[in-house]
Design a protein around this motif. Structure first.
Motif, PDB file in Angstrom:
ATOM      1  N   UNK A 152       5.678  10.114  12.697  1.00  0.00           N
ATOM      2  CA  UNK A 152       6.193   8.846  13.211  1.00  0.00           C
ATOM      3  C   UNK A 152       5.781   7.686  12.302  1.00  0.00           C
ATOM      4  N   UNK A 153       4.554   7.758  11.784  1.00  0.00           N
ATOM      5  CA  UNK A 153       4.071   6.707  10.894  1.00  0.00           C
ATOM      6  C   UNK A 153       4.906   6.646   9.622  1.00  0.00           C
ATOM      7  N   UNK A 154       5.210   7.805   9.053  1.00  0.00           N
ATOM      8  CA  UNK A 154       6.051   7.845   7.854  1.00  0.00           C
ATOM      9  C   UNK A 154       7.450   7.336   8.173  1.00  0.00           C
ATOM     10  N   UNK A 155       7.982   7.730   9.327  1.00  0.00           N
ATOM     11  CA  UNK A 155       9.312   7.279   9.721  1.00  0.00           C
ATOM     12  C   UNK A 155       9.373   5.763   9.841  1.00  0.00           C
ATOM     13  N   UNK A 213     -11.211  17.103  11.297  1.00  0.00           N
ATOM     14  CA  UNK A 213      -9.868  16.794  11.764  1.00  0.00           C
ATOM     15  C   UNK A 213      -8.932  16.551  10.582  1.00  0.00           C
ATOM     16  N   UNK A 214      -7.622  16.635  10.818  1.00  0.00           N
ATOM     17  CA  UNK A 214      -6.662  16.237   9.780  1.00  0.00           C
ATOM     18  C   UNK A 214      -6.511  14.730   9.746  1.00  0.00           C
ATOM     19  N   UNK A 215      -5.936  14.242   8.657  1.00  0.00           N
ATOM     20  CA  UNK A 215      -5.546  12.846   8.543  1.00  0.00           C
ATOM     21  C   UNK A 215      -4.084  12.811   8.109  1.00  0.00           C
ATOM     22  N   UNK A 216      -3.618  11.669   7.588  1.00  0.00           N
ATOM     23  CA  UNK A 216      -2.204  11.511   7.277  1.00  0.00           C
ATOM     24  C   UNK A 216      -1.700  12.549   6.279  1.00  0.00           C
ATOM     25  N   UNK A 236       1.464  14.603  -2.660  1.00  0.00           N
ATOM     26  CA  UNK A 236       0.764  14.885  -1.406  1.00  0.00           C
ATOM     27  C   UNK A 236       1.756  15.124  -0.264  1.00  0.00           C
ATOM     28  N   UNK A 237       1.451  16.125   0.538  1.00  0.00           N
ATOM     29  CA  UNK A 237       2.265  16.453   1.712  1.00  0.00           C
ATOM     30  C   UNK A 237       1.715  15.746   2.953  1.00  0.00           C
ATOM     31  N   UNK A 238       2.607  15.399   3.862  1.00  0.00           N
ATOM     32  CA  UNK A 238       2.232  14.748   5.112  1.00  0.00           C
ATOM     33  C   UNK A 238       1.904  15.818   6.152  1.00  0.00           C
ATOM     34  N   UNK A 239       0.839  15.591   6.903  1.00  0.00           N
ATOM     35  CA  UNK A 239       0.404  16.543   7.931  1.00  0.00           C
ATOM     36  C   UNK A 239       1.476  16.680   9.011  1.00  0.00           C
ATOM     37  N   UNK A 240       1.679  17.911   9.465  1.00  0.00           N
ATOM     38  CA  UNK A 240       2.694  18.190  10.481  1.00  0.00           C
ATOM     39  C   UNK A 240       2.167  17.857  11.868  1.00  0.00           C
ATOM     40  N   UNK A 241       1.984  16.569  12.131  1.00  0.00           N
ATOM     41  CA  UNK A 241       1.558  16.088  13.439  1.00  0.00           C
ATOM     42  C   UNK A 241       2.486  14.935  13.831  1.00  0.00           C
ATOM     43  N   UNK A 242       2.883  14.837  15.102  1.00  0.00           N
ATOM     44  CA  UNK A 242       3.852  13.809  15.500  1.00  0.00           C
ATOM     45  C   UNK A 242       3.434  12.391  15.119  1.00  0.00           C
ATOM     46  N   UNK A 243       2.155  12.032  15.334  1.00  0.00           N
ATOM     47  CA  UNK A 243       1.737  10.654  15.040  1.00  0.00           C
ATOM     48  C   UNK A 243       1.972  10.318  13.570  1.00  0.00           C
ATOM     49  N   UNK A 244       1.624  11.240  12.679  1.00  0.00           N
ATOM     50  CA  UNK A 244       1.729  10.942  11.252  1.00  0.00           C
ATOM     51  C   UNK A 244       3.177  10.967  10.780  1.00  0.00           C
TER      52      UNK A 244
END
Length: 372
Positions: A113-116, A46-49, A103-111
């Protein structure tokens, strides 16, 4: 709050956060999406942050032998997928010389949102952990176990400490991952709860107040996981050698069984000041196995190795009953030859070369018997 604490008890699931690195330079590489394309479908990959991080997760298993078979397979599968892209996999609590700014942030809504929500605090979280889930058959028992696990967190951190370098520098800590993650809200040693209803009430209040979406935004070192019906232990640094991951998992599974029996017998947990639990955790992060911890509930300071040995010997019968005793050899190896942090420092002191350290991490992650 709905829950799945219906059993069977003591099933075991293991998650590892792994580094995706260039096969030659051993730099971190933002490549999770291409790696997922190469990985077998339907696996626990799976991906992570961050795009340079890959998570692998086993299914629930009755013991560490069965979990270990799947974990080794997952490590091989993700390594094979990486090698098709000129990449490879490493495992430790931190990458010795990587910079979070790259490092780039994974393009997933949860992550996203976490950065936001957390901004810099989340962006600089370039760390790698291992999480162990143990199934339980009763919600009040799960709360009792999570409460009881709190006193064991420092020993688990000391045994697993595997992050002495950060941003191309020695930190003087055995687990640098711990203070980095400490910047997050809702982390560290959790509060204790009276029972399941108390937990559900407290979590419900936080959700109603709008400070978090649900209980998965509590990133404590140990937490009930109602959706999975497990207690999740999150304090450990990622382990380089798979046998160390399995040894720690076997120890944790035995801890959970001891505490579950404690609950079933109607016994009460000792009360420890939160600040001393937290202080012991700091001492474990700073010194690993080479220091001392306060032997709660007394104020006596005792060698961390002595406390770890005492715990290991006490829990061996529980591991035997669970079919996980053989994997405790991984903990024996840590006590005999040092945790991951100590092994990294030995490699570094030879030539003061962090790329050499990362090279040895990659070899040991792949199971090279000659690696430290």
């Amino acid at each position: 709050m709905e829950h799945a604490f219906t059993g069977p008890s003591f099933t075991l699931g293991i998650e590892e956060e792994l580094m995706i690195v260039d096969e030659q330079s051993h730099d971190l590489v933002n490549a999770i999406e291409s790696l997922l394309e190469q990985a077998p479908s339907g696996t626990g990959i799976k991906p992570e942050l961050m795009e340079s991080v890959c998570e692998i997760a086993t299914d629930p298993h009755p013991n560490t032998a069965a979990a270990g078979d799947q974990l080794r397979l997952l490590r091989r599968q993700v390594t094979d997928a990486a090698q098709q892209r000129g990449l490879t996999i490493g495992s430790a609590g931190t990458h010795p010389f990587a910079m979070w700014e790259d490092q780039r942030i994974v393009a997933r809504p949860r992550y996203r949102d976490l950065i936001s929500e957390l901004r810099f605090v989340a962006r600089q979280e370039l760390i790698f952990g291992m999480h162990v889930h143990v199934g339980l058959d009763d919600p009040d028992k799960a709360i009792h176990v999570a409460n009881g696990m709190r006193v064991h967190l420092p020993v688990l951190l000391a045994l697993s400490a595997n992050s002495p370098f950060w941003r191309a520098d020695g930190t003087g800590l055995a687990s640098t991952r711990m203070p980095i993650f400490r910047a997050f809200p809702r982390v560290g040693v959790p509060p204790s709860y009276r029972d399941w209803d108390d937990y559900a009430k407290e979590v419900g209040f936080m959700v109603e107040a709008g400070v978090m979406e649900d209980y998965t935004w509590l990133w404590y070192d140990v937490r009930p996981h109602p959706k999975l019906g497990t207690v999740e232990i999150r304090v450990c640094d990622a382990q380089t050698r798979v046998e160390h991951t399995l040894g720690l998992a076997a120890l944790i599974q035995a801890m959970v069984r001891e505490l579950a029996i404690h609950f079933e017998e109607g016994r009460h947990l000792g009360e420890y000041p939160w600040q001393m639990l937290d202080e012991n955790k700091w001492l474990a992060a700073r010194h690993g196995l080479e220091g001392e911890l306060v032997d709660l509930p007394s104020s006596e300071r005792v060698s961390t190795r002595t406390l770890a040995r005492r715990l290991l010997d006490r829990l061996r019968d529980h591991a035997q009953d669970l079919g996980s005793a053989a994997e405790l050899d991984g903990v024996e190896d840590i006590l005999a030859r040092g945790n991951g942090a100590a092994r990294q420092v030995v490699v570094y002191e030879a030539n003061h070369d962090l790329r050499e350290v990362m090279s040895e991490i990659v070899k040991a992650t792949a199971g090279d018997p000659e690696a430290p």
